[in-house]
Design a protein around this motif. Structure first.
Motif, PDB file in Angstrom:
ATOM      1  N   GLY A  65       0.572  -8.370  -5.654  1.00  0.00           N
ATOM      2  CA  GLY A  65      -0.751  -8.225  -5.047  1.00  0.00           C
ATOM      3  C   GLY A  65      -1.450  -9.515  -4.723  1.00  0.00           C
ATOM      4  O   GLY A  65      -2.478  -9.513  -4.038  1.00  0.00           O
ATOM      5  N   PRO A  73      -1.658  -8.527   1.038  1.00  0.00           N
ATOM      6  CA  PRO A  73      -0.669  -8.953   0.043  1.00  0.00           C
ATOM      7  C   PRO A  73       0.733  -8.556   0.486  1.00  0.00           C
ATOM      8  O   PRO A  73       0.927  -7.501   1.095  1.00  0.00           O
ATOM      9  CB  PRO A  73      -1.088  -8.185  -1.223  1.00  0.00           C
ATOM     10  CG  PRO A  73      -2.539  -7.874  -1.023  1.00  0.00           C
ATOM     11  CD  PRO A  73      -2.692  -7.639   0.454  1.00  0.00           C
ATOM     12  N   CYS A  76       2.194  -5.079  -0.088  1.00  0.00           N
ATOM     13  CA  CYS A  76       1.862  -3.917   0.741  1.00  0.00           C
ATOM     14  C   CYS A  76       3.067  -3.496   1.587  1.00  0.00           C
ATOM     15  O   CYS A  76       3.150  -2.346   2.024  1.00  0.00           O
ATOM     16  CB  CYS A  76       0.670  -4.230   1.638  1.00  0.00           C
ATOM     17  SG  CYS A  76      -0.896  -4.407   0.727  1.00  0.00           S
ATOM     18  N   VAL A  83       0.309  -2.139  -5.539  1.00  0.00           N
ATOM     19  CA  VAL A  83      -0.824  -2.951  -5.068  1.00  0.00           C
ATOM     20  C   VAL A  83      -2.077  -2.108  -4.898  1.00  0.00           C
ATOM     21  O   VAL A  83      -3.185  -2.535  -5.220  1.00  0.00           O
ATOM     22  CB  VAL A  83      -0.459  -3.660  -3.746  1.00  0.00           C
ATOM     23  CG1 VAL A  83      -1.646  -4.434  -3.210  1.00  0.00           C
ATOM     24  CG2 VAL A  83       0.729  -4.589  -3.960  1.00  0.00           C
ATOM     25  N   CYS A  88      -4.394  -2.294   0.582  1.00  0.00           N
ATOM     26  CA  CYS A  88      -3.439  -2.431   1.681  1.00  0.00           C
ATOM     27  C   CYS A  88      -3.971  -1.935   3.024  1.00  0.00           C
ATOM     28  O   CYS A  88      -3.240  -1.914   4.005  1.00  0.00           O
ATOM     29  CB  CYS A  88      -2.139  -1.700   1.329  1.00  0.00           C
ATOM     30  SG  CYS A  88      -1.198  -2.506   0.000  1.00  0.00           S
TER      31      CYS A  88
END
Length: 242
Positions: A65, A73, A76, A83, A88
């Motif tokens: 993450g 991130p 995702c 995450v 996301c």
């Protein structure tokens, strides 16, 4: 469904990026230089034929993450459930506070995201392999029995990714073959326990992803013992929940 078995070389994947999907080319490494997923020479996350990312020894939920790939991130692309769906979302879909923006026209009934049965297990500690061997220990077999039992509770297993690792002693070629044998031993055992997947991928990472470093001054026997955590296999199970 026919089960497809593949053996992949970590080195080959890193050099060619043949299975990579170019979702982002601006991955920002964190200050420690740790990247949670394998990246090819184009700075693109490497993915398997079953659309699974190759995790490195630096992978943790926090790293998934925190390492960025563009505006989101990198996790995702690979571990959206870890995450978080809200994190996301593209920035344009979030409000000024960073929270998801309200929908212009909310649907009459929200559709729940499908539940998954995804999990990962690593054979380590007393479950690790003896030096230079690909033989499963009794502790490793017990751990794999639990993997088979847990997988049986899924609606189905869509994909099974098994990655073998070695310590750093010996040549790259030797360790590559040994890591593939270790992953193969795990795959054969799980198949014998009735674990069936739509797609099974077996990968040997060789000595490229150590999780513990040890001083050469320890002497051979103590060095071998110290490096035991690196002689491991990781199992990633992907599929829908019942």
């Amino acid at each position: 469904m026919n089960t497809a078995f593949r053996v992949a070389s970590a080195t080959l994947l890193a050099l060619t990026g043949l299975t990579a999907q170019a979702q982002s080319k601006d991955i920002v490494v964190d200050p420690k230089g740790d990247v949670p997923y394998a990246i090819d020479q184009r700075n693109v996350v490497v993915k398997s034929g079953a659309d699974l990312c190759w995790r490195t020894g630096s992978w943790t939920p926090a790293a998934a993450g925190s390492v960025q790939a563009g505006e989101l991130p990198v996790g995702c692309q690979c571990d959206r459930d870890v995450v978080g769906a809200d994190i996301c979302q593209p920035p344009a879909a979030r409000g000024a506070s960073g929270a998801p923006a309200a929908a212009v026209a909310a649907p009459a009934a929200a559709v729940a995201a499908p539940r998954t049965c995804d999990f990962s297990v690593t054979l380590n500690a007393d479950q690790s392999f003896a030096f230079g061997k690909a033989t499963l220990s009794p502790a490793a077999r017990r751990a794999l029995d639990e993997v088979a039992t847990r997988s049986a509770q899924c609606a189905s297993v869509r994909a099974l990714l098994i990655t073998g690792h070695t310590d750093r002693l010996g040549t790259q070629a030797y360790n590559q073959k040994l890591s593939e044998k270790r992953a193969g031993a795990v795959s054969s055992y799980l198949a014998g326990k009735g674990l069936k997947a739509g797609d099974v991928e077996i990968m040997g990472a060789g000595k490229t992803q150590p999780i513990k470093g040890c001083d050469d001054s320890l002497g051979h026997k103590k060095l071998v013992d110290c490096l035991a955590p690196n002689r491991r296999v990781t199992i990633d199970v992907k599929g829908p929940a019942k």
